[in-house]
Design a protein around this motif. Structure first.
Motif, short mmCIF file in Angstrom:
data_model
loop_
_atom_site.label_atom_id
_atom_site.label_comp_id
_atom_site.label_asym_id
_atom_site.label_seq_id
_atom_site.Cartn_x
_atom_site.Cartn_y
_atom_site.Cartn_z
N ASP A 97 2.95 -5.81 0.57
CA ASP A 97 1.86 -6.55 -0.37
C ASP A 97 0.70 -5.76 -0.69
O ASP A 97 -0.02 -5.68 -1.60
N VAL A 98 -0.04 -5.18 0.34
CA VAL A 98 -1.01 -4.33 0.31
C VAL A 98 -0.54 -3.09 -0.50
O VAL A 98 -1.52 -2.94 -1.55
N LEU A 99 0.24 -2.31 -0.39
CA LEU A 99 0.66 -1.25 -1.30
C LEU A 99 0.91 -1.59 -2.68
O LEU A 99 0.38 -1.11 -3.56
N GLU A 100 1.70 -2.77 -2.80
CA GLU A 100 1.68 -3.40 -4.35
C GLU A 100 0.36 -3.69 -5.07
O GLU A 100 0.02 -3.32 -6.05
N ALA A 102 -2.86 -2.65 -4.10
CA ALA A 102 -3.46 -1.46 -4.42
C ALA A 102 -3.06 -0.78 -5.71
O ALA A 102 -3.85 -0.22 -6.53
N ALA A 103 -1.69 -0.50 -5.84
CA ALA A 103 -1.11 0.01 -6.98
C ALA A 103 -1.58 -0.59 -8.40
O ALA A 103 -1.79 -0.22 -9.40
N GLU A 104 -1.71 -2.24 -8.17
CA GLU A 104 -1.88 -3.04 -9.59
C GLU A 104 -3.41 -2.94 -9.63
O GLU A 104 -3.71 -3.03 -10.84
N ILE A 105 -4.24 -3.10 -8.77
CA ILE A 105 -5.79 -3.20 -8.88
C ILE A 105 -6.33 -1.75 -9.09
O ILE A 105 -7.22 -1.75 -9.72
N LEU A 106 -6.15 -0.88 -8.00
CA LEU A 106 -6.85 0.25 -8.06
C LEU A 106 -5.93 1.65 -8.93
O LEU A 106 -6.47 2.67 -9.02
N LYS A 107 -4.75 1.26 -9.30
CA LYS A 107 -3.79 2.08 -10.26
C LYS A 107 -3.62 3.34 -9.12
O LYS A 107 -3.44 4.46 -9.39
N LYS A 108 -3.34 3.17 -7.93
CA LYS A 108 -2.96 4.04 -6.99
C LYS A 108 -1.48 4.06 -6.65
O LYS A 108 -0.79 3.04 -7.00
N ASP A 109 -1.08 5.07 -6.59
CA ASP A 109 0.56 5.16 -6.20
C ASP A 109 1.11 4.41 -4.96
O ASP A 109 0.04 4.31 -3.84
N GLU A 110 2.06 3.84 -4.96
CA GLU A 110 2.50 3.06 -3.76
C GLU A 110 2.69 3.98 -2.41
O GLU A 110 2.53 3.52 -1.36
N GLY A 111 2.71 5.22 -2.57
CA GLY A 111 3.07 6.26 -1.67
C GLY A 111 1.60 6.64 -1.14
O GLY A 111 1.53 7.64 -0.05
N ARG A 120 -14.89 0.80 -0.44
CA ARG A 120 -15.10 -0.06 -1.54
C ARG A 120 -13.61 -0.47 -2.07
O ARG A 120 -13.31 -1.69 -2.38
N GLU A 121 -12.55 0.43 -2.09
CA GLU A 121 -11.26 0.24 -2.49
C GLU A 121 -10.52 -0.84 -1.65
O GLU A 121 -9.83 -1.81 -2.08
N LYS A 122 -10.86 -0.69 -0.21
CA LYS A 122 -10.28 -1.35 0.86
C LYS A 122 -10.69 -2.76 0.38
O LYS A 122 -9.92 -3.73 0.67
N ALA A 123 -11.99 -3.05 0.27
CA ALA A 123 -12.42 -4.41 0.19
C ALA A 123 -12.07 -5.01 -1.02
O ALA A 123 -11.83 -6.19 -0.93
N VAL A 124 -11.78 -4.29 -2.03
CA VAL A 124 -11.18 -4.89 -3.21
C VAL A 124 -9.93 -5.37 -2.89
O VAL A 124 -9.61 -6.55 -3.45
N VAL A 125 -8.87 -4.52 -2.44
CA VAL A 125 -7.53 -5.11 -2.12
C VAL A 125 -7.65 -6.13 -0.94
O VAL A 125 -6.73 -7.05 -1.01
N ILE A 126 -8.42 -6.19 -0.13
CA ILE A 126 -8.55 -7.19 1.02
C ILE A 126 -9.05 -8.35 0.18
O ILE A 126 -8.32 -9.63 0.62
N GLY A 127 -10.02 -8.49 -0.40
CA GLY A 127 -10.46 -9.84 -1.37
C GLY A 127 -9.14 -10.35 -1.94
O GLY A 127 -9.28 -11.51 -2.09
N ALA A 128 -8.62 -9.52 -2.40
CA ALA A 128 -7.38 -9.87 -3.42
C ALA A 128 -6.15 -10.57 -2.80
O ALA A 128 -5.27 -11.47 -2.90
N LEU A 129 -6.13 -10.32 -1.33
CA LEU A 129 -4.77 -10.93 -0.47
C LEU A 129 -5.49 -11.86 0.49
O LEU A 129 -4.61 -12.47 1.38
N ARG A 130 -6.89 -12.18 0.52
CA ARG A 130 -7.32 -13.22 1.47
C ARG A 130 -6.60 -14.24 1.63
O ARG A 130 -6.61 -15.26 2.34
N SER A 131 -6.21 -14.85 0.32
CA SER A 131 -5.83 -16.25 0.30
C SER A 131 -4.37 -16.22 0.87
O SER A 131 -3.83 -17.31 1.37
#
Length: 400
Positions: A97-100, A102-111, A120-131
């Protein structure tokens, strides 16, 4: 009789060891006997084939105590293994879920390595998965300290200091009909005494998805053979001029829309890139280029005798064109056959025009007359308002 596969028997045995209810409920579920359920469980535990369990009778003795203890121990081991598997599956699902995300929000490759992400990018992904996941679990995956996460969250939740700048950038971009990149927007804001680094504008344009369409198509070719002798290349790719009306460039370009074909014939001054004169028509004939030349000659002063450079198209080798050039005292110059870099400054004007006005738009319901009006309005805008970086952020007419 119900015949079960080996995998099904193993599944029955596992359910027996991890059951919450009675063994008879499992036997009824698979339509088999309680005896078979226990027998399969013993086979799975590595004890081989054992004697069938005695049928329950009111006066029969229970299974030997050592067998019961062994079975309880095996059940406990299976419970422990099941718990380990659950934790492993949970961890893998978390990482997936973290990799997906990150790819969705930050446009990063899953690899991509999670450790290479910025805080900053880590905080954005963590905030999206807190629920879905606990904070300490997400921080462990990202190898991020809680204090760092809290700091980044405070920064993300702070008011956007570029809010006003985003509005100005959007206004300039829309006013240019999506034609200005970050450099021209920077010059436009600078002209309005609003100073900000170019890299900030580029970053904000990326965040706002402000993208300039850029499509390359095959150019129109007007070469029809050696009608009259060609003249030398006087310009020799030196498109610099110290003052207006020294070097002029001309060519013809084609626009193909569903309603038909339209042709543009301009004269561009090397001094500032200003379109001195232009004609638009539905046929690349002598009238198109000759009318353009007559209008351009009408703008010259008595002592102005510019060089006019063109390709080897038939329009610039017809008697009408040559006669007009000689009467006005103008010098002819021609590119080599099939060598577009010899007239690259004029080709550059066509490239800007088509990228900013023509490509990336639907012309399905546009008539030829309407298209000609739009094209003529763009060239006026190009001359009077479109800023050029090479001219210090001014339009050709302002610079002149």
């Amino acid at each position: 009789m119900v015949h079960l596969s080996k995998e099904q028997k193993e599944q029955v045995a596992i359910e027996l060891c991890t059951r919450d209810g009675s063994a008879q409920e499992i036997a009824d579920k698979y339509n088999v006997s309680r005896y078979s359920v226990y027998n399969w469980a013993w086979d799975l535990f590595g004890k081989g084939n054992v004697s069938p369990m005695p049928r329950k009778k009111p006066d029969t003795t229970t299974v030997a105590q050592d067998t019961v203890d062994t079975l309880k121990q095996e059940i406990e081991n299976l419970h422990n293994e099941a718990e380990d598997l659950k934790r492993t599956v949970y961890r893998l699902q978390l990482e997936k879920d973290v990799l997906e995300k990150a790819a969705e929000i930050l446009k990063k490759d899953e690899g991509v390595s999670l450790e290479k992400l910025t805080n900053r990018e880590k905080a954005v992904v963590i905030g999206a998965l807190r629920s879905k996941y606990k904070l300490h679990e997400l921080l462990e995956v990202f190898h991020m300290a809680k204090s760092s996460y809290c700091y980044q969250q405070s920064v993300l939740n702070a008011p956007d200091k570029y809010a006003d700048l985003r509005v100005k950038i959007r206004a300039v971009f829309d006013e240019s009909s999506s034609r200005y990149g970050y450099r021209r927007i920077h010059s436009s804001l600078k002209n309005d005494e609003f100073t900000v680094p170019e890299k900030v504008i580029r970053k904000l344009m990326q965040e706002e998805k402000l993208i300039v369409p850029n499509v390359k198509r095959k150019n129109y070719n007007s070469y029809r053979g050696e009608i009259t002798p060609a003249v030398p290349n006087v310009i020799e790719r030196n498109f610099h001029a110290e003052q207006p009306n020294i070097k002029w460039l001309t060519d013809i370009t084609e626009f193909h829309i569903p309603a038909g074909k339209i042709y543009l014939s301009p004269i561009i001054d090397c001094f500032d890139g200003l379109p001195v004169s232009w004609t638009i028509g539905t046929s690349p004939d002598a009238e198109l280029v000759n009318t353009m030349l007559d209008n351009a000659i009408g703008t010259l002063k008595e002592n102005d005798h510019p060089i006019i450079h063109s390709d080897r198209g038939a329009h610039y080798r017809w008697p009408g064109w040559i006669e007009r050039m000689e009467n006005a005292g103008l010098t002819r110059s021609m590119s080599k056959k099939g060598c577009s870099p010899d007239n690259s400054a004029c080709e550059g004007f066509f490239g800007h025009l088509k990228n900013e006005m023509f490509y990336g738009r639907s012309w399905k319901d546009v008539t030829i007359e309407k298209f000609i009006t739009i094209l003529d309005e763009y060239i006026h805008w190009y001359s009077e308002k479109r800023i050029k970086i090479s001219l210090g952020g001014m339009s050709p007419l302002q610079y002149r």
